[in-house]
Design a protein around this motif. Structure first.
Motif, PDB file in Angstrom:
ATOM      1  N   PHE A 141       0.828  -1.207   0.000  1.00  0.00           N
ATOM      2  CA  PHE A 141       0.000   0.000   0.000  1.00  0.00           C
ATOM      3  C   PHE A 141       0.862   1.257   0.000  1.00  0.00           C
ATOM      4  O   PHE A 141       2.034   1.222   0.366  1.00  0.00           O
ATOM      5  N   ASP A 142       0.259   2.352  -0.442  1.00  0.00           N
ATOM      6  CA  ASP A 142       0.891   3.666  -0.289  1.00  0.00           C
ATOM      7  C   ASP A 142       0.622   4.165   1.122  1.00  0.00           C
ATOM      8  O   ASP A 142      -0.342   3.754   1.772  1.00  0.00           O
ATOM      9  N   GLY A 143       1.436   5.107   1.563  1.00  0.00           N
ATOM     10  CA  GLY A 143       1.243   5.656   2.899  1.00  0.00           C
ATOM     11  C   GLY A 143       1.759   4.722   3.976  1.00  0.00           C
ATOM     12  O   GLY A 143       2.463   3.740   3.712  1.00  0.00           O
ATOM     13  N   LEU A 144       1.377   5.020   5.223  1.00  0.00           N
ATOM     14  CA  LEU A 144       1.857   4.256   6.378  1.00  0.00           C
ATOM     15  C   LEU A 144       0.788   3.329   6.944  1.00  0.00           C
ATOM     16  O   LEU A 144       1.062   2.580   7.879  1.00  0.00           O
ATOM     17  N   ASN A 145      -0.427   3.394   6.390  1.00  0.00           N
ATOM     18  CA  ASN A 145      -1.521   2.539   6.856  1.00  0.00           C
ATOM     19  C   ASN A 145      -1.699   2.659   8.376  1.00  0.00           C
ATOM     20  O   ASN A 145      -1.758   1.669   9.101  1.00  0.00           O
ATOM     21  N   LEU A 146      -1.793   3.895   8.845  1.00  0.00           N
ATOM     22  CA  LEU A 146      -1.992   4.124  10.270  1.00  0.00           C
ATOM     23  C   LEU A 146      -3.408   3.745  10.682  1.00  0.00           C
ATOM     24  O   LEU A 146      -4.309   3.609   9.846  1.00  0.00           O
ATOM     25  N   THR A 147      -3.618   3.606  11.964  1.00  0.00           N
ATOM     26  CA  THR A 147      -4.944   3.257  12.477  1.00  0.00           C
ATOM     27  C   THR A 147      -5.928   4.409  12.276  1.00  0.00           C
ATOM     28  O   THR A 147      -5.549   5.567  12.098  1.00  0.00           O
ATOM     29  N   TRP A 148      -7.214   4.065  12.348  1.00  0.00           N
ATOM     30  CA  TRP A 148      -8.276   5.071  12.230  1.00  0.00           C
ATOM     31  C   TRP A 148      -8.096   6.159  13.271  1.00  0.00           C
ATOM     32  O   TRP A 148      -8.261   7.348  12.967  1.00  0.00           O
ATOM     33  N   GLU A 149      -7.750   5.789  14.494  1.00  0.00           N
ATOM     34  CA  GLU A 149      -7.630   6.764  15.577  1.00  0.00           C
ATOM     35  C   GLU A 149      -6.512   7.770  15.322  1.00  0.00           C
ATOM     36  O   GLU A 149      -6.644   8.957  15.633  1.00  0.00           O
ATOM     37  N   SER A 150      -5.412   7.297  14.739  1.00  0.00           N
ATOM     38  CA  SER A 150      -4.306   8.201  14.415  1.00  0.00           C
ATOM     39  C   SER A 150      -4.682   9.146  13.278  1.00  0.00           C
ATOM     40  O   SER A 150      -4.399  10.348  13.328  1.00  0.00           O
ATOM     41  N   LEU A 151      -5.340   8.608  12.255  1.00  0.00           N
ATOM     42  CA  LEU A 151      -5.749   9.452  11.132  1.00  0.00           C
ATOM     43  C   LEU A 151      -6.788  10.481  11.566  1.00  0.00           C
ATOM     44  O   LEU A 151      -6.748  11.635  11.136  1.00  0.00           O
ATOM     45  N   GLU A 152      -7.702  10.070  12.437  1.00  0.00           N
ATOM     46  CA  GLU A 152      -8.698  11.006  12.945  1.00  0.00           C
ATOM     47  C   GLU A 152      -8.011  12.161  13.674  1.00  0.00           C
ATOM     48  O   GLU A 152      -8.371  13.339  13.494  1.00  0.00           O
ATOM     49  N   GLY A 153      -7.032  11.842  14.508  1.00  0.00           N
ATOM     50  CA  GLY A 153      -6.336  12.873  15.260  1.00  0.00           C
ATOM     51  C   GLY A 153      -5.600  13.852  14.369  1.00  0.00           C
ATOM     52  O   GLY A 153      -5.555  15.055  14.653  1.00  0.00           O
ATOM     53  N   LEU A 154      -5.017  13.369  13.264  1.00  0.00           N
ATOM     54  CA  LEU A 154      -4.334  14.258  12.326  1.00  0.00           C
ATOM     55  C   LEU A 154      -5.334  15.135  11.582  1.00  0.00           C
ATOM     56  O   LEU A 154      -5.119  16.336  11.407  1.00  0.00           O
ATOM     57  N   ALA A 155      -6.433  14.534  11.137  1.00  0.00           N
ATOM     58  CA  ALA A 155      -7.436  15.284  10.379  1.00  0.00           C
ATOM     59  C   ALA A 155      -8.062  16.391  11.222  1.00  0.00           C
ATOM     60  O   ALA A 155      -8.397  17.461  10.716  1.00  0.00           O
ATOM     61  N   LYS A 156      -8.221  16.140  12.530  1.00  0.00           N
ATOM     62  CA  LYS A 156      -8.894  17.093  13.409  1.00  0.00           C
ATOM     63  C   LYS A 156      -7.906  17.765  14.368  1.00  0.00           C
ATOM     64  O   LYS A 156      -8.264  18.089  15.495  1.00  0.00           O
ATOM     65  N   HIS A 157      -6.701  18.006  13.898  1.00  0.00           N
ATOM     66  CA  HIS A 157      -5.687  18.596  14.777  1.00  0.00           C
ATOM     67  C   HIS A 157      -6.157  19.924  15.360  1.00  0.00           C
ATOM     68  O   HIS A 157      -5.835  20.251  16.501  1.00  0.00           O
ATOM     69  N   ASN A 158      -6.920  20.673  14.584  1.00  0.00           N
ATOM     70  CA  ASN A 158      -7.438  21.964  15.068  1.00  0.00           C
ATOM     71  C   ASN A 158      -8.904  21.882  15.466  1.00  0.00           C
ATOM     72  O   ASN A 158      -9.582  22.909  15.546  1.00  0.00           O
ATOM     73  N   GLY A 159      -9.400  20.680  15.701  1.00  0.00           N
ATOM     74  CA  GLY A 159     -10.793  20.512  16.112  1.00  0.00           C
ATOM     75  C   GLY A 159     -11.662  20.060  14.955  1.00  0.00           C
ATOM     76  O   GLY A 159     -11.171  19.662  13.889  1.00  0.00           O
ATOM     77  N   PRO A 160     -12.985  20.095  15.141  1.00  0.00           N
ATOM     78  CA  PRO A 160     -13.904  19.694  14.060  1.00  0.00           C
ATOM     79  C   PRO A 160     -13.618  20.463  12.783  1.00  0.00           C
ATOM     80  O   PRO A 160     -13.259  21.647  12.821  1.00  0.00           O
TER      81      PRO A 160
END
Length: 392
Positions: A141-160
């Motif tokens: 796969f491309d990318g690091l295949n991080l967990t959902w929880e890690s990706l969620e935290g990156l996407a919402k670094h500044n909140g919703p």
């Protein structure tokens, strides 16, 4: 450690986009995520990316890498005291700036201007692109295949996320992160630890560089009190104030201690009021759960305003920023109109993007290429493309 019921738990983890067997070494999912971040190309090159001062301005100033390590140290200590998932918190703290372009916010502003007709540019969104698409380390796969929880935290670094980037929208549909809700407590801690780290340590770098003076800080809330106490300790220890490095460090650690202590106390009060029974109760709360008290929150805003006025917009920093902004603008201008100048591996990415017959895809490849550069590589690439050198 026995985790709090509102912490992110391994038993309820939502997995990865590409299913993988559990670690043979006994690491939990977020320890694996953290290790993948640390071994990524994007993390390694943070060593040569600007925090406030361009990397070659001095060996002792913070870079994006040392900043990220300091954020992780603060975030992990807070998570531990609140009985939260330390590994997830550390992973998010280490990964939060993976998408930052060269020359700090000046470079980001230049890419935002260049990409304004192509869905814009934001380093937080770029961090998600980096770990889901741009890193190419695995066969499957491309990318690091991080967990959902890690990706969620990156996407919402500044909140919703109110107006998500199209890539975030697409990813949310593919692997729902419910962008309109808050992130986990762990992600909120990583985000606010970013503020604590750069406020306190940018003060330190500003003093070291001579752009700020101790007397400039004496009326600044929290900082002024910390400075007073630090001077008092030095006098009692018969240490001359001319040992300014000791005074800086003594003041700085007191600032961090006040901010961290208040954050933990107020967050616990917020948790007691909310009475969350699981991590989703944190996500769907009406407001962020990780907060300073009103008094310290106001003081923190005053520190931010002081830094913007007196450090980030200092004439010497403005000069460095202007050169960085101009260089990134020039690189984007040359490469976006002459995409055949991209290196071979980026030509492959360009061809894939052009298959969709959308110019925005080609422009995104150019932005991805520039965003991944270090300060030094960007200057060298500029010279290669123009035969002009940027003086430092």
């Amino acid at each position: 450690m026995d985790l709090a019921i509102y912490a992110v738990q391994e038993a309820t983890a939502r997995g990865r986009v590409y299913p993988e067997a559990e670690s043979s070494s006994g690491r939990n999912p977020w320890q694996r995520d953290r290790d993948r971040v640390i071994h990524s190309t994007a993390f390694r090159v943070l060593q040569y990316k600007t925090q406030v001062f361009v990397n070659h301005e001095g060996d002792f100033f913070r870079t994006r890498l040392t900043h990220s390590l300091e954020v992780a140290q603060i975030a992990r200590s807070i998570a531990r005291s609140l009985r939260l998932n330390e590994d997830l918190t550390e992973c998010l703290a280490l990964a939060h700036d993976l998408g930052h372009p060269p020359f700090g916010h000046a470079g980001e502003d230049a890419l935002q201007e260049g990409m304004k007709d192509y869905n814009g540019f934001c380093h937080n969104d770029q961090s998600l692109r980096q770990v889901t698409r741009l890193e190419q380390r695995y066969v499957e796969f491309d990318g690091l295949n991080l967990t959902w929880e890690s990706l969620e935290g990156l996407a919402k670094h500044n909140g919703p996320v109110a107006n998500p980037d199209p890539y975030l929208k697409a990813y949310d549909q593919f692997y729902p992160m419910e962008l309109s809700s808050y992130a986990s407590t762990e992600a909120q801690i990583a985000s606010i630890s970013d503020d604590i780290a750069y406020h306190s340590h940018d003060l330190d770098d500003g003093l070291r560089a001579g752009l700020l003076q101790f007397d400039d800080l004496k009326d600044l809330p929290i900082v002024g009190e910390a400075l007073y106490e630090a001077r008092k300790v030095m006098q009692e220890s018969s240490v001359s104030e001319h040992r300014s490095n000791r005074l800086r460090h003594e003041m700085n650690r007191r600032v961090i201690d006040v901010l961290v202590s208040d954050l933990k106390k107020q967050t616990l009060l917020n948790i007691q009021e909310l009475q969350p029974q699981n991590a989703d109760d944190i996500r769907y709360a009406q407001t962020g759960i990780v907060q300073f008290s009103p008094e310290v929150g106001h003081a923190n805003q005053m520190i931010r305003q002081f830094l913007y006025k007196n450090l980030y917009h200092h004439w010497r920093v403005n000069r460095m920023s202007r050169k960085g902004r101009m260089l990134v603008q020039e690189l984007f201008g040359v490469l976006s109109t002459n995409t055949d100048l991209l290196p071979k591996e980026w030509q492959v990415r360009l061809e894939k993007a052009q298959e969709k017959k959308k110019k925005s895809g080609a422009m995104r490849v150019v932005a991805d290429y520039i965003a991944g550069m270090t300060d030094r590589y960007a200057m060298e690439e500029y010279q290669r493309l123009t035969d002009l050198a940027i003086s430092t």
